[in-house]
Design a protein around this motif. Sequence first.
Motif, mmCIF file in Angstrom:
data_model
loop_
_atom_site.group_PDB
_atom_site.id
_atom_site.type_symbol
_atom_site.label_atom_id
_atom_site.label_comp_id
_atom_site.label_asym_id
_atom_site.label_seq_id
_atom_site.Cartn_x
_atom_site.Cartn_y
_atom_site.Cartn_z
ATOM 1 N N VAL A 131 0.828 -1.204 0.000
ATOM 2 C CA VAL A 131 0.000 0.000 0.000
ATOM 3 C C VAL A 131 0.865 1.258 0.000
ATOM 4 C CG1 VAL A 131 -0.241 0.195 2.518
ATOM 5 C CG2 VAL A 131 -2.072 1.015 1.036
ATOM 6 N N ALA A 132 2.062 1.180 0.544
ATOM 7 C CA ALA A 132 2.956 2.335 0.583
ATOM 8 C C ALA A 132 3.354 2.804 -0.808
ATOM 9 C CB ALA A 132 4.208 2.002 1.389
ATOM 10 N N GLU A 133 3.276 1.905 -1.788
ATOM 11 C CA GLU A 133 3.666 2.235 -3.160
ATOM 12 C C GLU A 133 2.464 2.397 -4.080
ATOM 13 O OE1 GLU A 133 6.491 -0.636 -4.510
ATOM 14 O OE2 GLU A 133 7.740 -0.473 -2.720
ATOM 15 N N MET A 134 1.261 2.334 -3.533
ATOM 16 C CA MET A 134 0.048 2.411 -4.341
ATOM 17 C C MET A 134 -0.398 3.870 -4.464
ATOM 18 S SD MET A 134 -3.556 0.405 -3.791
ATOM 19 C CE MET A 134 -2.826 -1.119 -4.400
ATOM 20 N N PRO A 135 -0.332 4.457 -5.662
ATOM 21 C CA PRO A 135 -0.698 5.872 -5.810
ATOM 22 C C PRO A 135 -2.140 6.147 -5.395
ATOM 23 C CG PRO A 135 0.449 5.081 -7.769
ATOM 24 C CD PRO A 135 0.140 3.867 -6.926
ATOM 25 N N VAL A 136 -2.340 7.287 -4.764
ATOM 26 C CA VAL A 136 -3.696 7.751 -4.458
ATOM 27 C C VAL A 136 -4.386 8.063 -5.788
ATOM 28 C CG1 VAL A 136 -5.052 9.604 -3.393
ATOM 29 C CG2 VAL A 136 -3.027 8.683 -2.225
ATOM 30 N N GLU A 137 -5.636 7.641 -5.912
ATOM 31 C CA GLU A 137 -6.379 7.852 -7.150
ATOM 32 C C GLU A 137 -7.429 8.941 -6.989
ATOM 33 O OE1 GLU A 137 -7.961 4.322 -8.885
ATOM 34 O OE2 GLU A 137 -6.074 3.203 -8.707
ATOM 35 N N ARG A 138 -7.781 9.566 -8.101
ATOM 36 C CA ARG A 138 -8.895 10.503 -8.152
ATOM 37 C C ARG A 138 -10.119 9.760 -8.692
ATOM 38 N NH1 ARG A 138 -7.595 15.030 -5.142
ATOM 39 N NH2 ARG A 138 -5.616 15.917 -5.820
ATOM 40 N N PRO A 139 -11.321 10.272 -8.484
ATOM 41 C CA PRO A 139 -12.513 9.595 -8.994
ATOM 42 C C PRO A 139 -12.473 9.443 -10.511
ATOM 43 C CG PRO A 139 -13.120 11.272 -7.405
ATOM 44 C CD PRO A 139 -11.657 11.463 -7.685
ATOM 45 N N GLN A 140 -12.960 8.322 -10.974
ATOM 46 C CA GLN A 140 -13.007 8.067 -12.414
ATOM 47 C C GLN A 140 -14.182 8.779 -13.070
ATOM 48 O OE1 GLN A 140 -13.140 3.796 -12.150
ATOM 49 N NE2 GLN A 140 -10.917 3.589 -12.234
ATOM 50 N N GLU A 141 -15.188 9.150 -12.267
ATOM 51 C CA GLU A 141 -16.367 9.812 -12.800
ATOM 52 C C GLU A 141 -16.761 10.978 -11.900
ATOM 53 O OE1 GLU A 141 -19.382 6.840 -12.743
ATOM 54 O OE2 GLU A 141 -18.239 5.408 -13.946
ATOM 55 N N THR A 142 -17.120 12.112 -12.519
ATOM 56 C CA THR A 142 -17.657 13.259 -11.791
ATOM 57 C C THR A 142 -18.919 13.713 -12.511
ATOM 58 O OG1 THR A 142 -15.440 13.943 -11.128
ATOM 59 C CG2 THR A 142 -17.175 15.568 -10.897
#
Length: 312
Positions: A272-283
């Motif tokens: 998890v330390a290497e897993m990029p934070v994601e933004r929502p795929q839909e807005t």
Amino acid sequence: MGRLLWVVLLALLVLAGCGRTPEREVRVVVSGPGRLARAEAFAERLRNYGLERVRVTICDAGGAPERLVACAEGEPALFVTVGGVETRTVMEAGGTAPVIYVGLAASLDWGYVEALSRPGGRASGVDNNYAELSGKRLQLLMLALPGVRRVAVLYQPGVVPTPRGLASVEDAARRLGLELVYIPVEDAKALTGLSDRLHESGAEAALLMPSFVLENHLDAVVRATRAAGLPLVGLDAAQVEAGAFLAYGASGAAMGRQAARMARQVLEGYPVAEMPVERPQETALSVNLGAARALGLAPEARVLDLADEVVR
């Protein structure tokens, strides 16, 4: 001979049972009803992956702080938190279990991740962008109701995303020539008399900021704004369906499904330390025409053309 055979078979069964992978718990921590859709969508998607010996449980505090603390106890294989107060509670409880969050606003401001591209700690997940989108919601309100000049901002003091959200709103208000009036809501008790405070503010609309109190007591907020005769601008489509006039943001259910994919990767061994934070795929932009009619308002046709969902 027959007895010996049964003894051998029993021994083999015992050995087979000892060699099985132990069951792993994925515990979804949710503070109350305003965020339950995220939790349920996450759980459904993760279960559908069919991961062997993975048990998904939802611990819903129902708005009670002491129950939320209890949800953070122990050491499951993975914690899944559906907002800021949930993430903070789990992180402050200690432990080493990785954390995937579903819809944390202002990820960098909490101090749980070093960078969005590489969190570096035990937490990552989906940043919902709700704080940064606050100014955009104000712009969409003006597009829908251009006659509005004074807006009440409903916010919870002390919540980490609040400064970032207020900065976004203030910047948009300056550009739009709007006057803002701030109405703090510290806890559920502060919702009593909210309609009177809104009426006395002289506002012509109300804008909701990210807040576990406001989100989990949305029904009371909707009642108060309706009683004060004000259209309410919310965070996502679910709030529009619950009575808000307009909202712009990611679907909680969509973020839940997105986070389930990330959780699957963690359970399969990705750090998890290497897993990029994601933004929502839909807005999505949602408008509630029924709420507008109840207040005697007629939103501009152009905003209806832009809407992804119109509740009639």
